[in-house]
Scaffold this motif. Structure first.
Motif, PDB file in Angstrom:
ATOM      1  N   SER A   5       9.060   9.305 -10.911  1.00  0.00           N
ATOM      2  CA  SER A   5       9.939   8.281 -10.336  1.00  0.00           C
ATOM      3  C   SER A   5       9.195   6.998  -9.987  1.00  0.00           C
ATOM      4  O   SER A   5       9.804   6.024  -9.553  1.00  0.00           O
ATOM      5  CB  SER A   5      10.614   8.821  -9.069  1.00  0.00           C
ATOM      6  OG  SER A   5      11.380   9.969  -9.348  1.00  0.00           O
ATOM      7  N   GLY A   6       7.876   7.012 -10.165  1.00  0.00           N
ATOM      8  CA  GLY A   6       7.077   5.872  -9.751  1.00  0.00           C
ATOM      9  C   GLY A   6       7.295   4.613 -10.544  1.00  0.00           C
ATOM     10  O   GLY A   6       6.870   3.539 -10.133  1.00  0.00           O
TER      11      GLY A   6
ATOM     12  N   THR B 123       0.824  -1.209   0.000  1.00  0.00           N
ATOM     13  CA  THR B 123       0.000   0.000   0.000  1.00  0.00           C
ATOM     14  C   THR B 123       0.859   1.260   0.000  1.00  0.00           C
ATOM     15  O   THR B 123       0.601   2.213  -0.745  1.00  0.00           O
ATOM     16  CB  THR B 123      -0.926   0.000   1.234  1.00  0.00           C
ATOM     17  OG1 THR B 123      -1.783  -1.143   1.175  1.00  0.00           O
ATOM     18  CG2 THR B 123      -1.767   1.256   1.275  1.00  0.00           C
ATOM     19  N   TRP B 124       1.905   1.258   0.814  1.00  0.00           N
ATOM     20  CA  TRP B 124       2.802   2.414   0.857  1.00  0.00           C
ATOM     21  C   TRP B 124       3.468   2.632  -0.494  1.00  0.00           C
ATOM     22  O   TRP B 124       3.554   3.772  -0.982  1.00  0.00           O
ATOM     23  CB  TRP B 124       3.865   2.206   1.937  1.00  0.00           C
ATOM     24  CG  TRP B 124       3.425   2.566   3.323  1.00  0.00           C
ATOM     25  CD1 TRP B 124       3.068   1.721   4.327  1.00  0.00           C
ATOM     26  CD2 TRP B 124       3.272   3.888   3.850  1.00  0.00           C
ATOM     27  NE1 TRP B 124       2.709   2.404   5.457  1.00  0.00           N
ATOM     28  CE2 TRP B 124       2.828   3.750   5.188  1.00  0.00           C
ATOM     29  CE3 TRP B 124       3.471   5.155   3.340  1.00  0.00           C
ATOM     30  CZ2 TRP B 124       2.587   4.838   6.017  1.00  0.00           C
ATOM     31  CZ3 TRP B 124       3.229   6.255   4.173  1.00  0.00           C
ATOM     32  CH2 TRP B 124       2.784   6.090   5.485  1.00  0.00           C
ATOM     33  N   LEU B 125       3.942   1.563  -1.107  1.00  0.00           N
ATOM     34  CA  LEU B 125       4.607   1.707  -2.404  1.00  0.00           C
ATOM     35  C   LEU B 125       3.628   2.179  -3.475  1.00  0.00           C
ATOM     36  O   LEU B 125       3.989   2.976  -4.347  1.00  0.00           O
ATOM     37  CB  LEU B 125       5.234   0.370  -2.815  1.00  0.00           C
ATOM     38  CG  LEU B 125       6.430  -0.093  -1.982  1.00  0.00           C
ATOM     39  CD1 LEU B 125       6.897  -1.466  -2.445  1.00  0.00           C
ATOM     40  CD2 LEU B 125       7.576   0.903  -2.042  1.00  0.00           C
ATOM     41  N   GLY B 126       2.393   1.698  -3.427  1.00  0.00           N
ATOM     42  CA  GLY B 126       1.388   2.179  -4.362  1.00  0.00           C
ATOM     43  C   GLY B 126       1.171   3.671  -4.222  1.00  0.00           C
ATOM     44  O   GLY B 126       1.001   4.388  -5.224  1.00  0.00           O
ATOM     45  N   GLY B 127       1.181   4.154  -2.993  1.00  0.00           N
ATOM     46  CA  GLY B 127       1.046   5.585  -2.762  1.00  0.00           C
ATOM     47  C   GLY B 127       2.218   6.371  -3.300  1.00  0.00           C
ATOM     48  O   GLY B 127       2.060   7.472  -3.851  1.00  0.00           O
TER      49      GLY B 127
ATOM     50  N   VAL C 148       9.011   1.788  -8.310  1.00  0.00           N
ATOM     51  CA  VAL C 148       8.180   1.047  -7.370  1.00  0.00           C
ATOM     52  C   VAL C 148       7.048   0.317  -8.100  1.00  0.00           C
ATOM     53  O   VAL C 148       6.585  -0.736  -7.648  1.00  0.00           O
ATOM     54  CB  VAL C 148       7.621   1.972  -6.268  1.00  0.00           C
ATOM     55  CG1 VAL C 148       8.734   2.475  -5.385  1.00  0.00           C
ATOM     56  CG2 VAL C 148       6.830   3.117  -6.844  1.00  0.00           C
ATOM     57  N   GLU C 149       6.608   0.864  -9.231  1.00  0.00           N
ATOM     58  CA  GLU C 149       5.604   0.150 -10.030  1.00  0.00           C
ATOM     59  C   GLU C 149       6.163  -1.181 -10.509  1.00  0.00           C
ATOM     60  O   GLU C 149       5.460  -2.203 -10.524  1.00  0.00           O
ATOM     61  CB  GLU C 149       5.176   1.014 -11.216  1.00  0.00           C
ATOM     62  CG  GLU C 149       4.025   0.447 -12.016  1.00  0.00           C
ATOM     63  CD  GLU C 149       2.719   0.423 -11.262  1.00  0.00           C
ATOM     64  OE1 GLU C 149       1.867  -0.414 -11.624  1.00  0.00           O
ATOM     65  OE2 GLU C 149       2.554   1.220 -10.324  1.00  0.00           O
ATOM     66  N   ARG C 150       7.429  -1.180 -10.877  1.00  0.00           N
ATOM     67  CA  ARG C 150       8.095  -2.427 -11.279  1.00  0.00           C
ATOM     68  C   ARG C 150       8.133  -3.406 -10.109  1.00  0.00           C
ATOM     69  O   ARG C 150       7.895  -4.611 -10.272  1.00  0.00           O
ATOM     70  CB  ARG C 150       9.502  -2.115 -11.779  1.00  0.00           C
ATOM     71  CG  ARG C 150      10.390  -3.326 -12.066  1.00  0.00           C
ATOM     72  CD  ARG C 150       9.948  -4.066 -13.305  1.00  0.00           C
ATOM     73  NE  ARG C 150      10.843  -5.154 -13.600  1.00  0.00           N
ATOM     74  CZ  ARG C 150      11.935  -5.059 -14.362  1.00  0.00           C
ATOM     75  NH1 ARG C 150      12.256  -3.891 -14.894  1.00  0.00           N
ATOM     76  NH2 ARG C 150      12.708  -6.099 -14.597  1.00  0.00           N
ATOM     77  N   TRP C 151       8.429  -2.899  -8.924  1.00  0.00           N
ATOM     78  CA  TRP C 151       8.471  -3.764  -7.743  1.00  0.00           C
ATOM     79  C   TRP C 151       7.112  -4.398  -7.463  1.00  0.00           C
ATOM     80  O   TRP C 151       7.040  -5.520  -6.970  1.00  0.00           O
ATOM     81  CB  TRP C 151       8.915  -2.965  -6.520  1.00  0.00           C
ATOM     82  CG  TRP C 151      10.335  -2.502  -6.571  1.00  0.00           C
ATOM     83  CD1 TRP C 151      11.320  -2.943  -7.413  1.00  0.00           C
ATOM     84  CD2 TRP C 151      10.934  -1.503  -5.750  1.00  0.00           C
ATOM     85  NE1 TRP C 151      12.498  -2.273  -7.173  1.00  0.00           N
ATOM     86  CE2 TRP C 151      12.292  -1.388  -6.146  1.00  0.00           C
ATOM     87  CE3 TRP C 151      10.471  -0.683  -4.730  1.00  0.00           C
ATOM     88  CZ2 TRP C 151      13.180  -0.494  -5.550  1.00  0.00           C
ATOM     89  CZ3 TRP C 151      11.346   0.202  -4.124  1.00  0.00           C
ATOM     90  CH2 TRP C 151      12.688   0.295  -4.520  1.00  0.00           C
ATOM     91  N   LEU C 152       6.057  -3.699  -7.760  1.00  0.00           N
ATOM     92  CA  LEU C 152       4.722  -4.197  -7.463  1.00  0.00           C
ATOM     93  C   LEU C 152       4.184  -5.149  -8.525  1.00  0.00           C
ATOM     94  O   LEU C 152       3.290  -5.956  -8.239  1.00  0.00           O
ATOM     95  CB  LEU C 152       3.747  -3.017  -7.303  1.00  0.00           C
ATOM     96  CG  LEU C 152       3.980  -2.118  -6.093  1.00  0.00           C
ATOM     97  CD1 LEU C 152       3.088  -0.887  -6.181  1.00  0.00           C
ATOM     98  CD2 LEU C 152       3.735  -2.870  -4.801  1.00  0.00           C
TER      99      LEU C 152
END
Length: 447
Positions: free
Chosen positions: A212-213, A200-204, A216-220
């Motif tokens: 820069s997202g 949830t934090w990474l989505g935010g 983290v989008e790749r991580w998700l």
């Protein structure tokens, strides 16, 4: 139930750390309950008392087993290190960096690390180790995670200028994911709950910082994440050019515990090959399986096939194997013919349903192939590479959404690796599997 970390003595902690790493780096599935495996020539047995989605498994006593599978002694860290080192060298090619005369070994590292009270060849930073040891309840763990994302992870992501793999290792897998695993193993918090909070934090972060997202989008969304291997990998070394003992780790992929899963993969198509080739699913008939099963069993017991497939099974076992494949959704076993003559065996599979899915960032439509040229007089005439080109092209034509056809021949099987290369497959990586190190070969759809 007592977890492995509650057992007295640093020896068990060190042995457990080595075993956890070996299991991760060879992509060996782990579930709670008895675990039996052989590393090098050393048979080991233990009970998995905590199975972790981040790889932070907990073990009961780790014991050496005799030929009958009975425990005979506690496996100390030195023995496990020596077994891992010997097995890693054997898995790699003789001219690989890990086999260089001046490369050192895992035992060198262990002897160097023990006086310094180290037992993990790639340890977390001191502050994260302190967190993992000091956080005492779930509420405190959630507060730490929120502060870590806001105060440490977010600034690092926004300022990151390196590649995705390095960012993933430094900011994620060797950071909050490792801490979450340690807290889970200690019983402080349920890993799944804290991972959901991190997701949830990474989505935010991705939503608030679209420039820069992407990271983290790749991580998700990726099914795997990059970590560092310290025990298994052809590129490993344990001595610097100066002779100083230090681990030179190599990147490898691990299953992503943040990934919510892909769309269901479709079935496996049977392609049309053309150019004199024929391809048909194996037919299993009667109590003995019929002529197709007998043919596959004969090929698999031929010396030139058995040395690489390690499936020189009796007829009844092959009947059961082929019937099982035909009754499932994982793979389709096929007989290959050339100019009207049966010459080989193929297994076509969806990567998402295969062990290979743990090893690289796959797509639901990725297809894989295992190949065996069964007839000896068809070897060494370019038959294998010609067949692989036809299979790759046929699979891409049969599934227009498939972008990649992949394979994972043993790195020691130079003939097979070479045949894939001649057929247009590129070597993307080396991957550790439970019983071998493989070359990940990928045939990309052209634009």
């Amino acid at each position: 139930m007592t977890s492995g970390v509650d057992l007295p003595g640093q020896s068990h902690e060190r042995a457990s750390a080595l075993l956890r790493r070996w299991l991760a780096e060879t992509h060996t599935p782990v579930v709670e309950g008895p675990l039996r495996l052989t590393i090098g020539s050393v048979p080991l047995g233990t009970d998995v008392v905590y199975s972790s989605v981040t790889g932070a498994h907990g073990f009961g006593p780790i014991r050496v087993l005799d030929d009958a599978g009975e425990p005979v002694a506690i496996a100390d860290p030195a023995l496990i290190a020596a077994a891992c080192s010997a097995d890693a060298r054997a898995r790699a090619l003789p001219d690989a960096p890990i086999n260089a005369a001046d490369a050192g070994s895992l035992v060198d590292w262990l002897l160097h690390a023990l006086p310094r009270r180290e037992f993990d060849p790639i340890a977390l930073s001191d502050d994260l180790i302190a967190v993992a040891r000091s956080v005492s309840d779930a509420a405190e763990a959630r507060r730490w995670l929120a502060a870590h994302v806001e105060g440490r992870l977010l600034p690092a992501v926004l300022g990151w200028e390196g590649d995705v793999a390095a960012a993933t290792v430094q900011l994620l897998t060797r950071g909050p994911l490792a801490v979450i695993g340690l807290l889970g193993r200690r019983g402080v918090v349920d890993e799944a709950e804290l991972l959901a909070e991190l997701r949830t934090w990474l989505g935010g972060v991705a939503e608030a910082h679209p420039v820069s997202g992407w990271l983290v989008e790749r991580w998700l969304t990726s099914p795997t994440l990059t970590d560092l291997a310290a025990l298994n990998g052809s590129g490993l070394r344990y001595r610097a050019d100066s002779g100083r003992v230090e681990v030179r780790p190599v990147p490898f992929e691990v299953p992503n515990p943040l990934w919510s899963g892909a769309a269901p993969a479709p079935g496996v198509p049977v392609p049309v090959l053309g150019e004199g080739w024929s391809l048909r699913p194996v037919e299993v008939v009667g109590d003995d399986g019929g002529p197709d099963v007998a043919l596959v069993q004969r090929w698999m017991n031929a010396e030139h096939v058995a040395v690489n497939w390690n499936q020189a099974w009796p007829l009844a076992q092959w009947r059961e194997e082929l019937a099982g494949q035909l009754g499932g959704q994982h793979s389709v076993p096929c007989i290959v013919g050339l100019d009207g003559r049966d010459v080989g065996y193929l297994e076509l599979y969806r990567v998402q349903r295969d062990k290979l899915a743990r090893c690289y960032s796959h797509d639901p439509h990725d297809l894989g192939v295992h190949i065996a040229i069964g007839e000896p007089d068809a070897i060494g005439r370019g038959v294998g590479s010609s067949l692989l080109r036809a299979v790759a092209g046929g699979l891409l034509a049969a599934d227009r959404e498939c972008r990649r056809v992949v394979a994972e021949p043993n790195v020691h099987n130079g003939a097979s690796v070479g045949a894939f290369g001649k057929a247009g497959f590129g070597r993307a990586a080396e991957i550790g599997l439970p019983n071998k190190n493989s070359a990940l070969m990928i045939f990309e759809r052209g634009e």
